[in-house]
Design a protein around this motif. Structure first.
Motif, PDB file in Angstrom:
ATOM      1  N   ASP A 218       1.044  -1.368   0.369  1.00  0.00           N
ATOM      2  CA  ASP A 218      -0.327  -0.226   0.044  1.00  0.00           C
ATOM      3  C   ASP A 218       0.741   1.410  -0.243  1.00  0.00           C
ATOM      4  O   ASP A 218       1.697   1.262   0.497  1.00  0.00           O
ATOM      5  N   THR A 219       0.926   2.518  -0.676  1.00  0.00           N
ATOM      6  CA  THR A 219       1.472   3.493  -0.643  1.00  0.00           C
ATOM      7  C   THR A 219       0.794   4.417   0.370  1.00  0.00           C
ATOM      8  O   THR A 219      -0.584   3.953   0.833  1.00  0.00           O
ATOM      9  N   GLU A 220       1.040   5.139   0.543  1.00  0.00           N
ATOM     10  CA  GLU A 220      -0.264   6.462   1.116  1.00  0.00           C
ATOM     11  C   GLU A 220      -1.231   6.945   0.828  1.00  0.00           C
ATOM     12  O   GLU A 220      -2.388   7.086   2.232  1.00  0.00           O
ATOM     13  N   ALA A 221      -1.250   6.405  -0.274  1.00  0.00           N
ATOM     14  CA  ALA A 221      -2.864   7.386  -1.145  1.00  0.00           C
ATOM     15  C   ALA A 221      -3.627   5.756  -0.686  1.00  0.00           C
ATOM     16  O   ALA A 221      -4.385   5.690  -0.669  1.00  0.00           O
ATOM     17  N   ASP A 222      -3.327   4.535  -0.747  1.00  0.00           N
ATOM     18  CA  ASP A 222      -3.907   3.822  -0.707  1.00  0.00           C
ATOM     19  C   ASP A 222      -4.796   3.587   0.395  1.00  0.00           C
ATOM     20  O   ASP A 222      -5.683   3.142   1.048  1.00  0.00           O
ATOM     21  N   TRP A 223      -3.477   3.306   1.611  1.00  0.00           N
ATOM     22  CA  TRP A 223      -3.381   3.962   2.933  1.00  0.00           C
ATOM     23  C   TRP A 223      -4.712   5.151   3.266  1.00  0.00           C
ATOM     24  O   TRP A 223      -5.574   4.393   4.136  1.00  0.00           O
ATOM     25  N   ALA A 224      -4.628   6.432   2.750  1.00  0.00           N
ATOM     26  CA  ALA A 224      -5.695   7.358   3.251  1.00  0.00           C
ATOM     27  C   ALA A 224      -6.977   6.363   2.374  1.00  0.00           C
ATOM     28  O   ALA A 224      -8.160   7.134   3.037  1.00  0.00           O
ATOM     29  N   ARG A 225      -7.175   6.497   0.768  1.00  0.00           N
ATOM     30  CA  ARG A 225      -8.386   5.654   1.261  1.00  0.00           C
ATOM     31  C   ARG A 225      -8.877   4.548   1.655  1.00  0.00           C
ATOM     32  O   ARG A 225     -10.002   4.806   1.853  1.00  0.00           O
ATOM     33  N   LYS A 226      -8.139   3.361   2.065  1.00  0.00           N
ATOM     34  CA  LYS A 226      -9.440   2.455   3.438  1.00  0.00           C
ATOM     35  C   LYS A 226      -9.581   3.091   3.614  1.00  0.00           C
ATOM     36  O   LYS A 226     -10.755   2.794   4.621  1.00  0.00           O
ATOM     37  N   LEU A 227      -8.316   4.422   4.949  1.00  0.00           N
ATOM     38  CA  LEU A 227      -8.571   5.351   5.715  1.00  0.00           C
ATOM     39  C   LEU A 227     -10.304   5.335   5.567  1.00  0.00           C
ATOM     40  O   LEU A 227     -11.684   5.636   6.992  1.00  0.00           O
ATOM     41  N   GLN A 228     -10.109   6.453   4.128  1.00  0.00           N
ATOM     42  CA  GLN A 228     -11.843   6.590   3.837  1.00  0.00           C
ATOM     43  C   GLN A 228     -13.665   6.061   3.612  1.00  0.00           C
ATOM     44  O   GLN A 228     -14.310   6.304   4.765  1.00  0.00           O
ATOM     45  N   ASP A 229     -12.226   4.975   3.575  1.00  0.00           N
ATOM     46  CA  ASP A 229     -13.779   3.828   3.520  1.00  0.00           C
ATOM     47  C   ASP A 229     -14.632   3.379   4.460  1.00  0.00           C
ATOM     48  O   ASP A 229     -14.869   3.296   4.337  1.00  0.00           O
ATOM     49  N   GLU A 230     -12.742   2.982   5.430  1.00  0.00           N
ATOM     50  CA  GLU A 230     -13.084   2.635   6.915  1.00  0.00           C
ATOM     51  C   GLU A 230     -14.889   3.508   7.780  1.00  0.00           C
ATOM     52  O   GLU A 230     -15.451   3.014   8.496  1.00  0.00           O
ATOM     53  N   LYS A 231     -14.856   4.250   7.663  1.00  0.00           N
ATOM     54  CA  LYS A 231     -15.115   5.342   8.088  1.00  0.00           C
ATOM     55  C   LYS A 231     -16.736   5.572   7.543  1.00  0.00           C
ATOM     56  O   LYS A 231     -17.451   6.304   8.422  1.00  0.00           O
TER      57      LYS A 231
END
Length: 568
Positions: A82-95
């Motif tokens: 995961d890149t930082e962008a991938d991780w940020a997207r996952k966190l956003q989806d988690e919300k």
């Protein structure tokens, strides 16, 4: 307590009836589902109380229902690629799956409509409950396979309403009678557990609370002791040890308003007088094991509802090869399964008795689990005391030679009714010599025997409370003063027997009380046979002169007169 509160008992009976009519007829399944609901209710109440206390004392307290919660299956997991962008997207989806924790409170979800409430509790509240202590906790591990199976919205609504009513009665009882709320709750929970009709399967019996309290008063566990029950069931003995220690600490701290209960025991579950350090020590001191996953969950929640946040109860077969602990505990209190058996190939090789009988293997295993100087109180079927088989005798020899066998207390047959009418006894012993030690001299000098005749309850299936305490308090007082009884009368309820008498050729390690007790025969005087016959004749014919007796035609009277003539 429930015997004196018919309103509370009636509410609990209503709860059982609703589950039965609602389609959950298996008592063990019903108690598990009821326990989940009780736990949800109590969790909300305790959290609100701690919040209020924290505001009053200005201490820091973070509510369990503060912030948001994400179900484990929706939590973002970062992978190496995961890149930082991938991780940020996952966190956003988690919300998207965040749930406001306050909506998971009992006081919140109980106001939902029936269908919505059932879906919300099944899909959100119960998963939150399972995840309560974090992914790595013992509680979460054992709740992993737990399921919420209340099938009908109407049943959930009725159960929630009835539990609210039960808690209201408990609160009223607490205020009016001065009994701690946690203790009343404990009584209610134990009453619910007593309804498990499947108890007694494979020799497993729920131990009455007053017997657990008796055992705790005999053993007297202390803060800092490591305490265990290798067949803990719903955690009754662990809770008994906890309450005993908390009560003793409360008394030392100056608490004076704890009144004796209906059995004469002074107990409280309220740990307000404990420092954080003492509470942490005590919580880390209690260890329980059971081979029934449902009972493990019930035990965990039982202790958590009494204020122990992280109970150490685990799913383990303590007789099997996979359980390797030895010399680990200061105190063991247990009522292991009777009449059960274990596969010979799975018996721990450290156990030396040549048997598969669990009532014998558990006692030997308890001996091995004790530290040297550690003390155990174990309930056993009375057959253990006198069984003629080699394994029986070898176990008794171990108890009197490698242990200081302090006492044998026989219990009346009805103690475990309505589950079973088995005759039992309490063995109290301290480990002196280890399994591999060379025994320089036998550890036991004298064994104290006591024959309990009554435990304060009727000995039939109803087990109704009787006036007084039976022999409970007498046993405690005499046990702790037993050294003065070395020359006591063998016709009394309690007496001492020296080691030399127990091991002599005549007794050969027999530990049955009847072997050593002397019976008292009372001389009874009866009337002479002729006097008894005269009384029977008079009862038949009334006041008739001897001259008139011959005129009486009754066959019974004629035969009585003939018999009188024969004996003179």
């Amino acid at each position: 307590m429930l015997q004196n509160n018919p309103e509370l008992k009636s509410k609990i009976d209503q709860l059982w009836n609703k589950f039965w009519s609602g389609g959950i007829s298996n008592p063990l399944t019903a108690i598990e589902q009821i326990t989940y609901l009780l736990f949800m209710k109590r969790l909300d109440e305790l959290d609100l109380k701690r919040q209020a206390d924290a505001e009053w004392t200005e201490e820091n307290y973070t509510s369990k229902f503060e912030g948001t919660w994400i179900p484990p299956e929706y939590r973002a997991r970062r992978e190496e690629k995961d890149t930082e962008a991938d991780w940020a997207r996952k966190l956003q989806d988690e919300k998207k799956y965040q749930i406001e924790k306050f909506t998971l409170r009992w006081s919140e979800f109980k106001n939902r409509q029936a269908e919505d409430m059932l879906q919300y509790v099944q899909g959100k509240v119960f998963p939150f409950l399972k995840d309560l202590n974090g992914a790595e906790s013992n509680f979460t591990h054992h709740m992993k396979n737990a399921v919420f199976i209340i099938p009908k919205p109407a049943l959930l609504v009725e159960a929630v309403k009835t539990i609210d009513e039960i808690f209201a009665v408990m609160e009223k009882d607490s205020q009016e009678k001065g009994q701690a709320f946690q203790d009343i709750q404990g009584d209610v929970y134990e009453f619910l557990l007593s309804e498990i009709a499947t108890a007694g399967k494979n020799g497993q019996f729920r131990t009455p609370r007053h017997i657990i309290k008796l055992v705790a008063d005999l053993v007297q566990p202390q803060l800092g002791h490591k305490i265990a029950d290798p067949a803990c069931g719903s955690g009754g003995f662990l809770l008994g040890a906890y309450q005993y220690i908390v009560t003793e600490l409360a008394k030392k701290a100056g608490t004076t308003n704890i009144k004796p209960d209906e059995d004469g025991f002074i107990r409280t579950s309220v740990a307000a007088t404990l420092t954080d350090k003492a509470q942490a020590i005590l919580s880390a001191s209690l260890w329980g094991y059971d081979i029934d996953s449902t009972m493990v969950r019930l035990g965990l929640m039982n202790l958590m509802m009494h204020g122990i946040d992280e109970p150490n109860i685990d799913y383990k077969d303590t007789l099997s090869k996979s359980y390797t602990q030895e010399a680990a505990y200061d105190v063991i209190m247990a009522n292991p399964p009777f009449t059960g058996s274990i596969d010979k190939g799975d018996v721990n090789e450290n156990l030396q008795l040549a048997t598969t009988k669990t009532e014998l293997l558990f006692v030997e295993n308890i001996y091995r689990l004790l530290k040297q100087g550690g003390t155990a109180a174990v309930i056993v079927p009375q057959g253990v005391l006198f069984g003629s088989g080699k394994a029986f005798k070898d176990l008794r020899k171990l108890l009197v030679e490698r242990c200081d066998l302090k006492a044998v207390v026989t219990l009346p047959t009805g103690v475990f009714k309505p589950y079973a009418g088995v005759s039992t006894a309490i063995l109290l012993f301290t480990k002196v010599w280890g399994p591999k030690d060379q025994v320089d001299k036998p550890a036991t000098e004298h064994v104290w025997f006591y024959e309990m005749a009554a435990d304060g309850y009727s000995l039939d299936d109803k087990r109704a409370k009787q006036e007084g305490y039976g022999d409970l308090q007498d046993i405690i007082a005499k046990y702790h003063a037993r050294d003065a009884e070395k020359d006591t009368d063998r016709t009394a309820k309690s007496f001492m027997v020296p080691y030399s008498e127990i091991v002599d050729e005549k007794n050969d390690y027999d530990l049955s009380l009847s072997r050593y007790k002397e019976d008292v025969f009372e001389e009874v005087h009866y009337d002479a046979p002729s006097v008894i016959l005269d009384r029977l004749i008079q009862a038949e014919v009334g006041d008739v002169d001897d001259s008139e007796l011959a005129k009486v035609q009754s066959g019974i009277v004629r035969e009585l007169l003939e018999l009188k003539g024969i004996i003179g």
